[in-house]
Motif scaffolding. Structure first.
Motif, PDB file in Angstrom:
ATOM      1  N   UNK A   1      30.898  37.156  27.202  1.00  0.00           N
ATOM      2  CA  UNK A   1      30.707  35.893  27.928  1.00  0.00           C
ATOM      3  C   UNK A   1      30.202  36.164  29.344  1.00  0.00           C
ATOM      4  N   UNK A   2      29.331  35.273  29.817  1.00  0.00           N
ATOM      5  CA  UNK A   2      28.839  35.383  31.188  1.00  0.00           C
ATOM      6  C   UNK A   2      29.911  34.901  32.158  1.00  0.00           C
ATOM      7  N   UNK A   3      30.064  35.582  33.300  1.00  0.00           N
ATOM      8  CA  UNK A   3      31.087  35.153  34.269  1.00  0.00           C
ATOM      9  C   UNK A   3      30.701  33.853  34.965  1.00  0.00           C
ATOM     10  N   UNK A   4      31.699  33.051  35.279  1.00  0.00           N
ATOM     11  CA  UNK A   4      31.477  31.829  36.034  1.00  0.00           C
ATOM     12  C   UNK A   4      32.776  31.472  36.750  1.00  0.00           C
TER      13      UNK A   4
ATOM     14  N   UNK B   1      50.272  60.005  39.493  1.00  0.00           N
ATOM     15  CA  UNK B   1      48.898  59.566  39.772  1.00  0.00           C
ATOM     16  C   UNK B   1      48.133  59.306  38.479  1.00  0.00           C
ATOM     17  N   UNK B   2      48.380  60.181  37.475  1.00  0.00           N
ATOM     18  CA  UNK B   2      47.695  60.000  36.195  1.00  0.00           C
ATOM     19  C   UNK B   2      48.092  58.694  35.531  1.00  0.00           C
ATOM     20  N   UNK B   3      49.413  58.358  35.608  1.00  0.00           N
ATOM     21  CA  UNK B   3      49.882  57.102  35.017  1.00  0.00           C
ATOM     22  C   UNK B   3      49.280  55.895  35.724  1.00  0.00           C
ATOM     23  N   UNK B   4      49.220  55.984  37.060  1.00  0.00           N
ATOM     24  CA  UNK B   4      48.629  54.874  37.821  1.00  0.00           C
ATOM     25  C   UNK B   4      47.166  54.667  37.467  1.00  0.00           C
ATOM     26  N   UNK B   5      46.448  55.787  37.291  1.00  0.00           N
ATOM     27  CA  UNK B   5      45.030  55.678  36.923  1.00  0.00           C
ATOM     28  C   UNK B   5      44.874  55.033  35.553  1.00  0.00           C
ATOM     29  N   UNK B   6      45.806  55.405  34.616  1.00  0.00           N
ATOM     30  CA  UNK B   6      45.746  54.808  33.278  1.00  0.00           C
ATOM     31  C   UNK B   6      45.984  53.313  33.341  1.00  0.00           C
ATOM     32  N   UNK B   7      47.013  52.912  34.164  1.00  0.00           N
ATOM     33  CA  UNK B   7      47.326  51.492  34.275  1.00  0.00           C
ATOM     34  C   UNK B   7      46.171  50.718  34.887  1.00  0.00           C
ATOM     35  N   UNK B   8      45.598  51.290  35.937  1.00  0.00           N
ATOM     36  CA  UNK B   8      44.467  50.633  36.593  1.00  0.00           C
ATOM     37  C   UNK B   8      43.289  50.527  35.649  1.00  0.00           C
ATOM     38  N   UNK B   9      43.078  51.583  34.890  1.00  0.00           N
ATOM     39  CA  UNK B   9      41.974  51.561  33.931  1.00  0.00           C
ATOM     40  C   UNK B   9      42.163  50.520  32.869  1.00  0.00           C
ATOM     41  N   UNK B  10      43.467  50.364  32.398  1.00  0.00           N
ATOM     42  CA  UNK B  10      43.762  49.347  31.403  1.00  0.00           C
ATOM     43  C   UNK B  10      43.539  47.958  31.932  1.00  0.00           C
ATOM     44  N   UNK B  11      44.014  47.728  33.193  1.00  0.00           N
ATOM     45  CA  UNK B  11      43.835  46.408  33.788  1.00  0.00           C
ATOM     46  C   UNK B  11      42.370  46.073  33.940  1.00  0.00           C
ATOM     47  N   UNK B  12      41.584  47.072  34.382  1.00  0.00           N
ATOM     48  CA  UNK B  12      40.156  46.843  34.536  1.00  0.00           C
ATOM     49  C   UNK B  12      39.518  46.538  33.191  1.00  0.00           C
ATOM     50  N   UNK B  13      40.032  47.290  32.123  1.00  0.00           N
ATOM     51  CA  UNK B  13      39.491  47.014  30.787  1.00  0.00           C
ATOM     52  C   UNK B  13      39.774  45.608  30.352  1.00  0.00           C
ATOM     53  N   UNK B  14      41.043  45.135  30.701  1.00  0.00           N
ATOM     54  CA  UNK B  14      41.416  43.774  30.330  1.00  0.00           C
ATOM     55  C   UNK B  14      40.522  42.765  31.035  1.00  0.00           C
ATOM     56  N   UNK B  15      40.175  43.072  32.275  1.00  0.00           N
ATOM     57  CA  UNK B  15      39.373  42.148  33.057  1.00  0.00           C
ATOM     58  C   UNK B  15      37.969  42.018  32.488  1.00  0.00           C
ATOM     59  N   UNK B  16      37.408  43.128  32.052  1.00  0.00           N
ATOM     60  CA  UNK B  16      36.007  43.081  31.635  1.00  0.00           C
ATOM     61  C   UNK B  16      35.843  42.835  30.144  1.00  0.00           C
ATOM     62  N   UNK B  17      36.929  42.859  29.344  1.00  0.00           N
ATOM     63  CA  UNK B  17      36.742  42.701  27.906  1.00  0.00           C
ATOM     64  C   UNK B  17      36.140  41.345  27.575  1.00  0.00           C
ATOM     65  N   UNK B  18      36.520  40.288  28.297  1.00  0.00           N
ATOM     66  CA  UNK B  18      35.932  38.961  28.061  1.00  0.00           C
ATOM     67  C   UNK B  18      34.452  38.979  28.397  1.00  0.00           C
ATOM     68  N   UNK B  19      34.115  39.735  29.454  1.00  0.00           N
ATOM     69  CA  UNK B  19      32.741  39.729  29.945  1.00  0.00           C
ATOM     70  C   UNK B  19      31.780  40.506  29.054  1.00  0.00           C
ATOM     71  N   UNK B  20      32.323  41.185  28.046  1.00  0.00           N
ATOM     72  CA  UNK B  20      31.440  41.862  27.106  1.00  0.00           C
ATOM     73  C   UNK B  20      30.657  40.851  26.281  1.00  0.00           C
TER      74      UNK B  20
END
Length: 268
Positions: free
Chosen positions: A32-35, A11-30
Motif C-alpha cells: 500500500x502507498x503511504x498516506x 545490544x544484539x537483542x535491542x537491534x533485533x527488536x528495533x529491526x522487528x518494529x521497523x519490519x512491522x512498520x514497513x510490511x503494510x507499505x509493501x
C-alpha cells in the motif's frame, strides 16, 4: 571480557527488536502507498496485523479506508457522519462518544466485537424497532466513521472496557396490552426501558426518547416535546399544524397519564 559479553548480548537483542518494529512498520507499505503519515502508523487507522506478510493475517480486523476517517479530525466524511448522527437523532436510543440514551446498543462498545463492515450492514438492514433511514453507502460509511470516532474518544477518556452487553428487543405478541399499542402503535413505534419495543407502525415518527434532549425539536414552534405540548397535540393535532395527517386521539385522563409514563420510560 566478562563485562563486554552481556553488553553485546543486550545490544544484539535491542537491534533485533528495533529491526522487528521497523519490519512491522514497513510490511503494510509493501503493498500500500503511504498516506496521512503525520497521523501515525497504518494500524492506528486501519488496524490489521502488520507483523505478518500473509494477507489473511495482515488484514485481520482491517478497517477499510472508507471507514477510517474517524482518525482524521475535521475531515469531510467525519463531519458528515456527525451531522447525520445529529439530524437523525441516533442518540435518542444509542450512546455515542459517551453521550446519549441507553435504550439500544451502546455504540461506543460496538467496535470491540463488530467490524466496521458489520456496523455498516446493521445500519443498512436495521434490527427490530430501529427505523429504516434508507442511508446510501457514502452516508453509512460516514456514520461508521463517526461511531468509531466516538468509541475512540470514550476509550481515550477512560470509558469502560470488556465484553459489551447486548441490548435485545423481542417482538411482542399482544400489542393491545398497553395504551401505546392500542392508540399509537398502528402508526408509531417507541423503545422503552422497562416495556421494550412498543407499536408496530412505520408511517409516522419513531417516538423513542421523545422527552429527552436527544429527540428532534419537532413540537409546534420548533420546540422540544414536553408533557403539555404532547397533550395539546393529541387533543387536536390540526389545531397546532393544520395540514398534519394525524387525527385527534381522544383518551381518558388515566390512559393519557399511562401514555405519558410510557414515553418517559427512558433509562438515565
Amino acid at each position: 571480557m566478562a563485562v563486554r559479553r552481556p553488553l553485546l548480548i543486550t545490544l544484539a537483542l535491542l537491534l533485533c527488536l528495533c529491526g522487528g518494529a521497523q519490519g512491522a512498520w514497513i510490511s503494510c507499505l509493501k503493498c500500500h502507498s503511504p498516506h496521512y503519515q503525520k497521523l501515525g502508523k497504518c494500524v492506528d487507522c486501519h488496524r490489521g496485523d502488520p507483523r505478518s506478510d500473509r494477507e489473511r493475517i495482515a488484514h485481520h480486523g482491517l478497517i477499510q479506508g472508507r471507514f477510517a476517517w474517524f482518525a482524521v479530525p475535521g475531515s469531510a466524511p467525519l463531519e458528515k457522519g456527525r451531522r447525520l448522527m445529529d439530524t437523525f437523532a441516533c442518540r435518542r436510543c444509542h450512546t455515542s462518544g459517551g453521550d446519549g440514551n441507553r435504550l439500544a446498543s451502546n455504540l461506543d462498545r460496538l467496535p470491540e466485537g463488530t467490524t466496521a463492515q458489520e456496523i455498516s450492514e446493521a445500519i443498512r438492514v436495521p434490527a427490530l424497532m430501529m427505523p429504516q433511514f434508507h442511508f446510501d453507502e457514502a452516508q453509512r460509511a460516514a456514520l461508521v466513521s463517526m461511531i468509531l470516532a466516538g468509541a475512540r474518544q470514550t476509550g481515550v477518556n477512560g470509558g469502560k472496557r470488556g465484553e459489551p452487553p447486548q441490548v435485545v428487543h423481542f417482538k411482542r405478541e399482544r400489542e393491545e396490552d398497553d395504551v401505546f399499542g392500542k392508540r399509537c402503535g398502528p402508526c408509531h413505534r417507541a423503545l422503552t426501558a422497562t416495556r421494550g419495543g412498543l407499536g408496530r407502525g412505520s408511517v409516522a415518527p419513531n417516538l423513542s426518547g421523545l422527552f429527552t434532549r436527544y429527540y428532534p425539536k419537532t413540537a409546534p414552534g420548533g420546540a422540544a416535546w414536553e408533557e403539555r405540548s404532547l397533550k395539546k397535540w393529541i387533543e387536536n393535532p390540526r389545531r397546532e399544524r393544520p395540514f398534519t395527517p394525524m387525527r385527534p386521539v381522544p383518551l381518558e385522563p388515566a390512559d393519557l397519564e399511562r401514555l405519558i409514563t410510557l414515553l418517559r420510560d427512558t433509562p438515565r
